[in-house]
Design an enzyme around this catalytic site. Structure first.
Site, PDB file in Angstrom:
ATOM      1  N   SER A 136      54.927  76.744  76.806  1.00 27.76           N
ATOM      2  CA  SER A 136      53.578  77.085  77.231  1.00 27.76           C
ATOM      3  C   SER A 136      53.573  77.210  78.744  1.00 27.76           C
ATOM      4  CB  SER A 136      52.599  75.998  76.780  1.00 27.76           C
ATOM      5  OG  SER A 136      51.296  76.268  77.245  1.00 27.76           O
ATOM      6  N   LYS A 162      53.941  81.103  75.295  1.00 33.86           N
ATOM      7  CA  LYS A 162      52.484  81.082  75.255  1.00 33.86           C
ATOM      8  C   LYS A 162      51.967  81.162  76.683  1.00 33.86           C
ATOM      9  CE  LYS A 162      50.047  77.208  74.462  1.00 33.86           C
ATOM     10  NZ  LYS A 162      49.344  76.124  73.718  1.00 33.86           N
ATOM     11  N   LYS A 164      48.641  80.830  79.183  1.00 37.97           N
ATOM     12  CA  LYS A 164      47.262  80.422  79.374  1.00 37.97           C
ATOM     13  C   LYS A 164      46.487  81.589  79.982  1.00 37.97           C
ATOM     14  CE  LYS A 164      47.648  76.083  78.095  1.00 37.97           C
ATOM     15  NZ  LYS A 164      46.900  75.478  76.961  1.00 37.97           N
ATOM     16  N   ASP A 189      46.465  81.580  75.055  1.00 34.34           N
ATOM     17  CA  ASP A 189      45.626  80.414  74.782  1.00 34.34           C
ATOM     18  C   ASP A 189      44.533  80.344  75.839  1.00 34.34           C
ATOM     19  OD1 ASP A 189      44.535  77.976  74.085  1.00 34.34           O
ATOM     20  OD2 ASP A 189      46.239  76.777  74.758  1.00 34.34           O
ATOM     21  N   GLU A 214      44.778  82.062  70.775  1.00 27.23           N
ATOM     22  CA  GLU A 214      44.452  80.673  70.467  1.00 27.23           C
ATOM     23  C   GLU A 214      43.144  80.247  71.143  1.00 27.23           C
ATOM     24  OE1 GLU A 214      46.512  76.236  70.950  1.00 27.23           O
ATOM     25  OE2 GLU A 214      47.590  78.044  71.555  1.00 27.23           O
ATOM     26  N   ASP A 239      42.639  75.372  67.823  1.00 26.77           N
ATOM     27  CA  ASP A 239      43.215  74.150  68.380  1.00 26.77           C
ATOM     28  C   ASP A 239      42.094  73.126  68.529  1.00 26.77           C
ATOM     29  OD1 ASP A 239      44.283  72.132  69.994  1.00 26.77           O
ATOM     30  OD2 ASP A 239      44.964  73.446  71.585  1.00 26.77           O
ATOM     31  N   LYS A 263      47.801  69.259  66.662  1.00 28.58           N
ATOM     32  CA  LYS A 263      48.216  68.322  67.700  1.00 28.58           C
ATOM     33  C   LYS A 263      47.979  66.908  67.194  1.00 28.58           C
ATOM     34  CE  LYS A 263      47.597  71.237  71.775  1.00 28.58           C
ATOM     35  NZ  LYS A 263      46.697  71.618  72.887  1.00 28.58           N
ATOM     36  N   GLY A 291      51.305  70.718  71.889  1.00 27.05           N
ATOM     37  CA  GLY A 291      51.650  69.560  72.708  1.00 27.05           C
ATOM     38  C   GLY A 291      50.631  69.278  73.785  1.00 27.05           C
TER      39      GLY A 291
END
Length: 369
Positions: A136, A162, A164, A189, A214, A239, A263, A291
């Protein structure tokens, strides 16, 4: 089994690379390590990997410390139990506070697995001997910086990246990464920062062949997620929206997700995370393990959970060295060409470095039965 002592260790470690999301950035982390001891002297370790600020979830390190010390630990001290699934029942009156609960729940599972001489993954019902890891990447100062980070982790063998995203940092960074890496398993995400007023930006991401988008909208806005899913072909992954099994049941009934991020911390521990896995797997929903920049104890628990059969997508179980110069376990979690081995030794599968923990502890508390 009966827990006779519990110790909480507030441990501070620096990150090797500052990490920035749509809400905040961080260069060091405080996590609470949980140490449970039973009447035989066996020890189980867990990790409360809550953020320091209430941006991802309502909890913080301080609230987890208070709830753990005042409510959760007293609820389990001196109580008899046979299976780790029984431990959360002892604090059933306590609502919410999933991160705080998670650390104690994981410690209970590790204690049970250690005492019964079985690996944590086997205790959970895991079927894999290795799991595929993804990485990520946070919001970087420039697109060139982002491309450099992507290249660095692809060179290390990670097969999934991934990114952000946030309003103003979405379409163009994704376009640049996709252009540079046309075949990369890539997803984004948003950590719930968008509203339906931003739907045009989210729909624009549909052209890049992403594995998933996400958590675009706020956690409780399941209807907005369901509406967006009807308008785009990219699967939506949830999530923050899924804290309980009931949340998952509602999201499934609304068709608000096509992929699930589980998670351990967000769901209150391994007991609830495994139940969510079972429900989603039965519904045919692909799953991966997210995570919270866990230290080695929480990271090892993520690896164990990821060995369950429904975890078919790369999970956030990347190597310890991606985040920390030194970890609280030995050996650290290692990824070889993006693959992490599932420990086959009893309990956590790693030795806990109590000396390193003591050297980096900034607060501690001990309660006994």
């Amino acid at each position: 089994m009966k827990i006779v002592a519990a110790r909480l260790h507030r441990v501070r470690l620096p990150l090797v690379h500052e990490f920035r999301t749509s809400s905040h950035g961080k260069s060091l982390l405080d996590h609470i390590l949980v140490e449970l001891t039973d009447e035989s002297g066996a020890v189980g370790w867990g990790e409360i990997a809550s953020p320091s600020d209430p941006y991802y979830a309502p909890e913080t390190v301080e609230t987890c410390w208070l709830v753990g010390e005042r409510y959760l630990v007293p609820a389990i001290l001196g109580k008899e139990w046979e299976r780790p699934e029984e431990v959360p029942q002892l604090w059933a009156k306590v609502r919410g506070n999933q991160f705080a609960k998670s650390g104690l729940d994981v410690a209970g599972w590790v204690l049970w697995a250690t005492s019964n001489d079985v690996p944590l993954a086997a205790a959970l019902g895991g079927t894999r001997s290795e799991v595929v890891a993804g990485v990520s990447l946070g919001i970087e100062p420039t697109i060139d910086d982002l491309l450099t980070e992507v290249e660095r982790h692809l060179a290390a063998g990670y097969p999934r990246v991934k990114l952000k995203i946030a309003p103003g940092w979405d379409v163009e960074p994704v376009r640049a990464v996709r252009s540079a890496h046309p075949e990369l398993d890539l997803h984004v995400d948003a950590n719930g920062i968008y509203t339906e007023e931003h739907s045009s930006q989210l729909k624009a991401l549909d052209e890049f062949g992403l594995t998933m988008i996400e958590q675009p909208f706020a956690p409780r806005d399941l209807l907005a997620h369901a509406r967006l899913q009807q308008q785009i072909s990219t699967p939506i992954c949830l999530d923050e929206s899924i804290e309980t099994i009931d949340d998952l049941k509602i999201a499934l009934s609304l068709d608000a997700l096509r992929i699930l991020n589980i998670k351990i911390s967000r769901m209150g521990g391994l007991t609830a995370a495994r139940a969510a896995h079972d429900l989603a797997h039965q519904a045919g929903i692909p799953i991966w393990c997210g995570g919270m920049h866990e230290f080695g104890i929480g990271r090892a628990a993520n690896v164990a959970l990821s060995s369950l059969p429904g975890f078919t997508l790369p999970s956030d179980v990347s190597a310890s060295a991606k985040y920390y110069a030194q970890d609280v376990i030995t050996p650290p979690v290692v990824a070889t060409q993006g693959v992490v081995q599932v420990p086959a030794t009893a309990g956590l599968g790693h030795q806990v470095d109590t000396g390193f923990i003591a050297a980096n502890t900034i607060a501690s508390s001990e309660l006994t039965a």
